[in-house]
Design a protein around this motif. Structure first.
Motif, mmCIF file in Angstrom:
data_model
loop_
_atom_site.group_PDB
_atom_site.id
_atom_site.type_symbol
_atom_site.label_atom_id
_atom_site.label_comp_id
_atom_site.label_asym_id
_atom_site.label_seq_id
_atom_site.Cartn_x
_atom_site.Cartn_y
_atom_site.Cartn_z
ATOM 1 N N THR A 98 0.834 -1.208 0.000
ATOM 2 C CA THR A 98 0.000 0.000 0.000
ATOM 3 C C THR A 98 0.865 1.254 0.000
ATOM 4 O OG1 THR A 98 -1.802 -1.128 1.171
ATOM 5 C CG2 THR A 98 -1.755 1.284 1.276
ATOM 6 N N ILE A 99 1.890 1.238 0.843
ATOM 7 C CA ILE A 99 2.797 2.383 0.912
ATOM 8 C C ILE A 99 3.500 2.589 -0.422
ATOM 9 C CG2 ILE A 99 4.933 3.240 1.964
ATOM 10 C CD1 ILE A 99 4.034 1.802 4.559
ATOM 11 N N GLN A 100 4.007 1.514 -0.998
ATOM 12 C CA GLN A 100 4.721 1.620 -2.268
ATOM 13 C C GLN A 100 3.812 2.113 -3.382
ATOM 14 O OE1 GLN A 100 6.238 -2.402 -2.562
ATOM 15 N NE2 GLN A 100 8.233 -1.813 -1.706
ATOM 16 N N SER A 101 2.574 1.639 -3.378
ATOM 17 C CA SER A 101 1.624 2.061 -4.410
ATOM 18 C C SER A 101 1.324 3.555 -4.300
ATOM 19 C CB SER A 101 0.333 1.249 -4.280
ATOM 20 O OG SER A 101 -0.625 1.687 -5.228
ATOM 21 N N LYS A 102 1.087 4.009 -3.065
ATOM 22 C CA LYS A 102 0.818 5.431 -2.863
ATOM 23 C C LYS A 102 2.035 6.281 -3.209
ATOM 24 C CE LYS A 102 -2.770 5.027 0.700
ATOM 25 N NZ LYS A 102 -3.782 5.808 -0.059
ATOM 26 N N GLU A 103 3.223 5.788 -2.881
ATOM 27 C CA GLU A 103 4.446 6.520 -3.181
ATOM 28 C C GLU A 103 4.658 6.635 -4.689
ATOM 29 O OE1 GLU A 103 8.940 6.623 -1.401
ATOM 30 O OE2 GLU A 103 8.117 4.664 -1.916
ATOM 31 N N GLN A 104 4.434 5.551 -5.397
ATOM 32 C CA GLN A 104 4.583 5.577 -6.857
ATOM 33 C C GLN A 104 3.577 6.514 -7.503
ATOM 34 O OE1 GLN A 104 4.239 1.441 -7.908
ATOM 35 N NE2 GLN A 104 6.293 0.922 -7.169
ATOM 36 N N ALA A 105 2.348 6.479 -7.002
ATOM 37 C CA ALA A 105 1.324 7.379 -7.542
ATOM 38 C C ALA A 105 1.688 8.829 -7.261
ATOM 39 C CB ALA A 105 -0.040 7.044 -6.931
ATOM 40 N N GLY A 106 2.223 9.082 -6.075
ATOM 41 C CA GLY A 106 2.642 10.430 -5.729
ATOM 42 C C GLY A 106 3.775 10.925 -6.613
ATOM 43 N N ASN A 107 4.750 10.066 -6.856
ATOM 44 C CA ASN A 107 5.873 10.445 -7.722
ATOM 45 C C ASN A 107 5.392 10.732 -9.143
ATOM 46 O OD1 ASN A 107 7.814 10.255 -5.720
ATOM 47 N ND2 ASN A 107 8.256 8.102 -6.129
ATOM 48 N N ALA A 108 4.463 9.911 -9.619
ATOM 49 C CA ALA A 108 3.922 10.135 -10.963
ATOM 50 C C ALA A 108 3.194 11.465 -11.040
ATOM 51 C CB ALA A 108 2.981 8.986 -11.346
ATOM 52 N N GLU A 109 2.461 11.798 -9.972
ATOM 53 C CA GLU A 109 1.750 13.078 -9.934
ATOM 54 C C GLU A 109 2.733 14.243 -9.938
ATOM 55 O OE1 GLU A 109 -1.372 15.579 -7.091
ATOM 56 O OE2 GLU A 109 -0.749 13.537 -6.529
ATOM 57 N N LEU A 110 3.811 14.131 -9.162
ATOM 58 C CA LEU A 110 4.820 15.190 -9.119
ATOM 59 C C LEU A 110 5.507 15.351 -10.472
ATOM 60 C CD1 LEU A 110 6.425 14.527 -5.614
ATOM 61 C CD2 LEU A 110 4.861 16.369 -6.257
ATOM 62 N N GLN A 111 5.729 14.251 -11.153
ATOM 63 C CA GLN A 111 6.330 14.314 -12.487
ATOM 64 C C GLN A 111 5.424 15.047 -13.464
ATOM 65 O OE1 GLN A 111 7.359 10.299 -13.588
ATOM 66 N NE2 GLN A 111 9.128 10.227 -12.236
ATOM 67 N N ARG A 112 4.123 14.789 -13.351
ATOM 68 C CA ARG A 112 3.171 15.489 -14.229
ATOM 69 C C ARG A 112 3.158 16.985 -13.934
ATOM 70 N NH1 ARG A 112 0.013 10.880 -13.063
ATOM 71 N NH2 ARG A 112 -1.152 12.017 -11.463
ATOM 72 N N ILE A 113 3.208 17.333 -12.652
ATOM 73 C CA ILE A 113 3.168 18.744 -12.282
ATOM 74 C C ILE A 113 4.406 19.473 -12.790
ATOM 75 C CG2 ILE A 113 3.248 20.356 -10.329
ATOM 76 C CD1 ILE A 113 1.568 18.320 -8.743
ATOM 77 N N THR A 114 5.565 18.849 -12.627
ATOM 78 C CA THR A 114 6.822 19.521 -12.964
ATOM 79 C C THR A 114 7.244 19.325 -14.415
ATOM 80 O OG1 THR A 114 8.106 17.592 -12.207
ATOM 81 C CG2 THR A 114 7.663 19.336 -10.589
ATOM 82 N N ALA A 115 6.471 18.582 -15.201
ATOM 83 C CA ALA A 115 6.874 18.279 -16.584
ATOM 84 C C ALA A 115 7.215 19.524 -17.406
ATOM 85 C CB ALA A 115 5.790 17.454 -17.275
ATOM 86 N N PRO A 116 6.418 20.606 -17.339
ATOM 87 C CA PRO A 116 6.774 21.800 -18.136
ATOM 88 C C PRO A 116 8.123 22.392 -17.731
ATOM 89 C CG PRO A 116 4.488 21.903 -17.417
ATOM 90 C CD PRO A 116 5.126 20.784 -16.652
#
Length: 215
Positions: A101-119
């Motif tokens: 559960t922790i790993q899944s949430k962490e991966q989802a969080g990292n993916a979200e941060l990547q989307r935010i910072t992509a520009p």
């Protein structure tokens, strides 16, 4: 330029690393060392671009930092519970479920941060690539000026006389070859598309850290 020198310079570009010692104006007796990342990071074009990036993408970076803190706050109780359950010898299957559960949430969080910072990451890569396009020419010019026929990357060096470090000389050449860069990539630009229309260094106009690493 002979093929041996070309191969050695290419190796230097592919093996950046940290250097110690200053730079002397003395001749280097045919052999020199360069830190390509350090040369780019020290260039006026990158310092100016870095400042522009921090200003232009401040809202994006602030949003990403706020979200990162929120994700960390969300994960901390789960991590603490897992650690406490491990000490209490809770069943391994239950511990494994918590970990997943922790790993899944962490991966989802990292993916979200990547989307935010992509520009921001894309604009940063574009600025860096414009400077890197002139890196080989800068190394060639600096090596010729210091009378170095062989140039190594810092990872190949076990001992270095400060006079043999031409990193600052390469930065000087970069300042001459590419005085400024743009932080606005063309619509269809992707990292690695050197030579594509619109990817050349910009005209003089208004980059803090080494290259090179995203936030």
């Amino acid at each position: 330029m002979n093929s041996k020198k070309t191969m050695l310079i290419a190796a230097a570009l592919l093996a950046p690393g940290a250097l110690v010692g200053g730079v002397s104006q003395a001749q280097v007796n045919g052999v020199a060392v360069v830190d390509p990342d350090g040369a780019v990071a020290g260039s006026n074009a990158w310092k100016a671009a870095a400042g522009q990036l921090q200003t232009t993408y401040k809202a994006t970076l602030d949003q990403a930092e706020t979200r990162r803190q929120a994700i960390s706050t969300e994960l901390q109780p789960l991590v603490t519970k897992l650690q406490n359950d491990q000490k209490a010898n809770v069943a391994q299957a239950q511990l494994q479920t918590q970990l997943q559960t922790i790993q899944s949430k962490e991966q989802a969080g990292n993916a979200e941060l990547q989307r935010i910072t992509a520009p921001y990451v894309r604009a940063r890569a574009y600025a860096i690539e414009q400077i890197q396009q002139q890196l080989k020419a800068a190394i060639d010019a600096a090596a010729a000026r210091k009378k170095a026929s062989i140039v190594f990357g810092p990872n190949d060096v076990v001992h270095l006389d400060p006079a043999g470090d031409i990193t600052a000389d390469v930065t000087t050449e970069l300042n001459r070859l590419v005085p400024s860069v743009s932080i606005a990539p063309p619509a269809n630009w992707q990292p690695g598309q050197q030579g594509q229309a619109g990817a050349a260094p910009a005209a003089p106009a208004p980059a803090n850290t080494k290259q090179p690493q995203g936030r």
